[in-house]
Design an enzyme around this catalytic site. Structure first.
Site: not given
Ligand code: NDP
Length: 271
Positions: A65, A103
């Site tokens: 994103k 979002d």
């Molecule tokens: P990004 O890839 O931009 O961010 C992912 C986030 O999750 C980061 O903060 C990352 O931390 C963290 N993360 C990933 N894997 C792990 C792990 N194993 N342990 C700890 N932290 C972890 O994704 P988005 O921001 O786009 O999405 C984040 C979540 O929100 C997803 O689950 C997505 O499906 C959900 N979402 C839901 C929506 C809805 O309409 N319900 C809309 C948008 C998103 P780090 O920075 O350390 O990698």
């Protein structure tokens, strides 16, 4: 027929195709919505396919994103302010690719009944979704503390997003034992929960807490289940998913989304 794709990695779990294909069918539109698992390196090529008109548009999810915003030709106000886009479309002159963010609208809708003015929010995550969440929370009068696995990303988010002068966001270390004693609301904007993980596995949840879990594939993630069992208020990720999808649909088609058909398809697909 035109195709809209969901760009992400992974994307196979997504419930968006069910919602959007139901919407296209309901309005008799000859379009199709498909998932496309892409690496960061492949993103420019897909954006070219939108620019050329081969694709009608795209949704963008984990982890692209923020990256797509640097690849598109122009941005709408919310995506520029938030620093992330979840929707790509062609501009009306048909020559450029526009990045939009729906979002924030989705999160605002999902949390519309919550009293957030003055609430102390622990925001788990610092990715694209967390950025949209933070913009809405500031508007609603909340104070925010961010915890993210990669702490530098949390600090960067705290620095980069505009915030009210009296409500500078705090940053705490990422830990499943995080102290929740001074927290009213927890928002899970990490990917933890997509595969049955609980981001706060060792933390005790109080009945007064409000938990907003953005995981868009289940109404009962481990965190949501524990929170409900503790008597806490839970908002799951599906209302946000539905509302952001309806807004994206309008951007691609110029038509109001058939929200009830999308809702029925969404809840029929959730496990
Ligand atoms: P990004 O890839 O931009 O961010 C992912 C986030 O999750 C980061 O903060 C990352 O931390 C963290 N993360 C990933 N894997 C792990 C792990 N194993 N342990 C700890 N932290 C972890 O994704 P988005 O921001 O786009 O999405 C984040 C979540 O929100 C997803 O689950 C997505 O499906 C959900 N979402 C839901 C929506 C809805 O309409 N319900 C809309 C948008 C998103 P780090 O920075 O350390 O990698």
């Amino acid at each position: 027929m035109s195709v809209v794709v969901l760009l992400g990695h992974p994307v196979a779990h997504s419930l968006s195709p069910a919602m959007h294909n139901a919407a296209f069918r309901t309005l008799g539109l000859p379009h199709r919505y498909e998932t496309l698992d892409v690496t960061a390196e492949a993103l420019p090529g897909v954006i070219d396919r939108i620019r050329s008109g081969e694709l009608l548009g795209a949704n963008v999810t984990v982890p692209h994103k923020e990256a797509v915003l640097k690849l598109v030709d122009t941005w709408d106000g919310p995506s520029a302010e938030i620093g992330a886009a979840n929707t790509l479309s062609r501009t009306s002159d048909g020559r450029r690719v526009l990045g939009s963010n729906t979002d924030a609208v989705g999160f605002a809708y999902a949390t519309r009944d919550l009293e957030l003015d003055g609430a102390r929010v622990l925001l788990l995550g610092a990715g694209g979704a967390a950025r949209a969440v933070m913009a809405v929370l500031f508007e609603r009068g909340a104070s925010i503390t961010i915890a993210n696995r990669t702490s530098e990303r949390a600090r960067s988010l705290a620095r980069s997003l505009a915030h009210p002068v009296d409500r500078e966001p705090g940053v705490v270390d990422w830990s499943s034992r995080i102290d929740l004693s001074a927290v009213d609301v927890i928002v899970n904007a990490t990917a933890l929960g997509l595969h049955g993980e609980d981001p706060l596995a060792s933390a005790e949840l109080r009945p007064e807490l409000i938990i907003v879990d953005l995981i868009p594939t289940a109404t009962a993630t481990p965190l949501a289940r524990r929170a409900r069992a503790a008597g806490a208020t839970v908002v799951d990720g599906l209302p946000m998913l539905l509302q952001q999808a309806a807004s994206s649909f309008r951007i691609w088609t110029g038509q109001d989304a058939p929200v009830e058909a999308m809702r029925a398809a969404l809840y029929a697909s959730v496990n």
